[in-house]
Design a protein around this motif. Sequence first.
Motif, PDB file in Angstrom:
ATOM      1  N   ILE A 312       0.866  -1.187   0.000  1.00 55.83           N
ATOM      2  CA  ILE A 312       0.000   0.000   0.000  1.00 55.83           C
ATOM      3  C   ILE A 312       0.902   1.237   0.000  1.00 55.83           C
ATOM      4  N   PRO A 313       0.569   2.270  -0.809  1.00 56.58           N
ATOM      5  CA  PRO A 313       1.422   3.472  -0.807  1.00 56.58           C
ATOM      6  C   PRO A 313       1.504   4.080   0.595  1.00 56.58           C
ATOM      7  N   GLY A 314       2.714   4.372   1.059  1.00 61.02           N
ATOM      8  CA  GLY A 314       2.927   4.914   2.397  1.00 61.02           C
ATOM      9  C   GLY A 314       3.001   6.432   2.399  1.00 61.02           C
ATOM     10  N   ASP A 315       3.415   6.987   3.562  1.00 59.46           N
ATOM     11  CA  ASP A 315       3.665   8.432   3.658  1.00 59.46           C
ATOM     12  C   ASP A 315       5.053   8.689   3.071  1.00 59.46           C
ATOM     13  N   ILE A 316       5.222   8.329   1.813  1.00 62.25           N
ATOM     14  CA  ILE A 316       6.512   8.477   1.136  1.00 62.25           C
ATOM     15  C   ILE A 316       6.369   9.677   0.221  1.00 62.25           C
ATOM     16  N   SER A 317       6.877  10.830   0.678  1.00 63.86           N
ATOM     17  CA  SER A 317       6.699  12.051  -0.092  1.00 63.86           C
ATOM     18  C   SER A 317       8.051  12.687  -0.399  1.00 63.86           C
ATOM     19  N   SER A 318       8.038  13.629  -1.344  1.00 61.13           N
ATOM     20  CA  SER A 318       9.254  14.347  -1.739  1.00 61.13           C
ATOM     21  C   SER A 318       9.783  15.168  -0.572  1.00 61.13           C
ATOM     22  N   SER A 319      11.094  15.426  -0.587  1.00 58.17           N
ATOM     23  CA  SER A 319      11.680  16.334   0.410  1.00 58.17           C
ATOM     24  C   SER A 319      10.932  17.666   0.437  1.00 58.17           C
ATOM     25  N   ASN A 320      10.477  18.106  -0.749  1.00 56.73           N
ATOM     26  CA  ASN A 320       9.844  19.436  -0.812  1.00 56.73           C
ATOM     27  C   ASN A 320       8.397  19.462  -0.320  1.00 56.73           C
ATOM     28  N   ARG A 321       7.861  18.311   0.154  1.00 58.71           N
ATOM     29  CA  ARG A 321       6.534  18.319   0.780  1.00 58.71           C
ATOM     30  C   ARG A 321       6.558  19.221   2.019  1.00 58.71           C
ATOM     31  N   PHE A 322       7.667  19.126   2.787  1.00 56.65           N
ATOM     32  CA  PHE A 322       7.745  19.903   4.026  1.00 56.65           C
ATOM     33  C   PHE A 322       8.834  20.982   4.009  1.00 56.65           C
ATOM     34  N   TRP A 323       9.906  20.774   3.214  1.00 57.27           N
ATOM     35  CA  TRP A 323      11.128  21.580   3.382  1.00 57.27           C
ATOM     36  C   TRP A 323      11.454  22.437   2.177  1.00 57.27           C
ATOM     37  N   GLU A 324      11.925  23.650   2.449  1.00 54.93           N
ATOM     38  CA  GLU A 324      12.483  24.493   1.384  1.00 54.93           C
ATOM     39  C   GLU A 324      13.732  23.819   0.820  1.00 54.93           C
ATOM     40  N   GLU A 325      14.572  23.310   1.734  1.00 46.07           N
ATOM     41  CA  GLU A 325      15.766  22.573   1.308  1.00 46.07           C
ATOM     42  C   GLU A 325      16.061  21.496   2.341  1.00 46.07           C
ATOM     43  N   ASP A 326      16.201  20.265   1.887  1.00 43.21           N
ATOM     44  CA  ASP A 326      16.442  19.130   2.783  1.00 43.21           C
ATOM     45  C   ASP A 326      17.937  19.050   3.104  1.00 43.21           C
ATOM     46  N   ILE A 327      18.301  18.146   4.036  1.00 43.33           N
ATOM     47  CA  ILE A 327      19.703  17.995   4.444  1.00 43.33           C
ATOM     48  C   ILE A 327      20.412  16.877   3.696  1.00 43.33           C
ATOM     49  N   ILE A 328      19.737  16.309   2.670  1.00 48.40           N
ATOM     50  CA  ILE A 328      20.401  15.271   1.864  1.00 48.40           C
ATOM     51  C   ILE A 328      20.502  15.718   0.416  1.00 48.40           C
TER      52      ILE A 328
END
Length: 368
Positions: A312-328
């Motif tokens: 089942i599709p999980g809470d697998i979202s892009s870094s940009n769902r929450f962040w201006e810029e991620d740490i990875i």
Amino acid sequence: MKLTSIEINVIEMPLKDPFLTHLGAVEVREGIIIKINNSDGVSGFGEGVAFSTPWYTEETVKTSLHMITDFLIPLLQKNPIDHPRQVSQLFSSLRRNNMAKAALETAFWDLYSKCHSQPLSKALGGTYSAVAAGVVVATDSTTNALRQIDGYLQEGYQRIKVKISPKLDYSLLSEIRRVYPDLAIMADANSAYTLADIDRIKALDDFNLMMIEQPLSHDDILEHALLQKEIKTPICLDESINSFDDARKAIEFGSCQVINIKVGRVGGLNEAKRIHDYCYEKGIPVWCGGMIEFGISRAHNISLASLPGFSIPGDISSSNRFWEEDIITPEVKVHNGSVVVPTSPGIGFEINENRLQEVLQWKETIVF
Ligand code: OSB
Ligand code: MG
């Protein structure tokens, strides 16, 4: 895996938009980024996903730091580790504090798979080369929810999870269902109901939801079993599942038909995999839950979700769902509704040092 040091980084980042549930708002996310270094100069990364306050579980960033520095690292200093499985065994002598444990345990999985020149997904037994992406809508009005859903569907997300509570449930879901008759929708209540609300919950059977997540108390298994007998919509448990034994009992009692597996909530990837393997054998579908996390935990989730029972599709979202810029780097990106599972050794993402320094609040290095 002879360790030379462990670096503990506490970071803080504002969310693009507040994340609203009936329990309150998350506007700024603190997190713990762990880096373990071995004598060959190889590093493994883990992330502590406890929040600043104990609204979702009893842990906080501060209790995690206390556990990590005062109890868990001293255990690691006394006991050499050859395989990450031994980390969860070692930590089982201390009660709960699962997110603190997972922050370290997941770093060992990254290090172990890098030392064996293997992607983490392979080390865990993953089979999918891409995982289906899903996203969460957590807002306080139907208008905002519909606007957000429209944007996420344009980005290709395959399923939408909506936060509900007795304040906003039937009208919100009926409007979403009216606009999107075929959308894969799940609802997450974060324990907003009691059995006294049974008629409210029953009414949600109208919407052909994939499932309702954690309608009743965070520590309940019994009443969810009673509720499941009364409603058609499958119950999925999140907060109630803190270990393999919780999952086994919930399935045996009929408290749920689906399980949300979160690495932090269950104390690490080893326990997450045990729950997966059990559910897979029993034909209980599982999916990978999100924690408004930064890229390191996001990366661990992607590798975990490549295991065959994550149907089942999980809470697998892009870094940009929450962040201006991620740490990875690169950031996590959804393409055609999925995220590609990395094939390079370990978690398959590098740390973005500049960004880490920008959001760093506090750092301690413990030398072995
Ligand atoms: O209940 O699943 C939850 C986020 C933080 C704490 C609890 C939950 C959530 C989510 C996932 O709903 C959000 C995400 O990271 O995608
Ligand atoms: Mg949930």
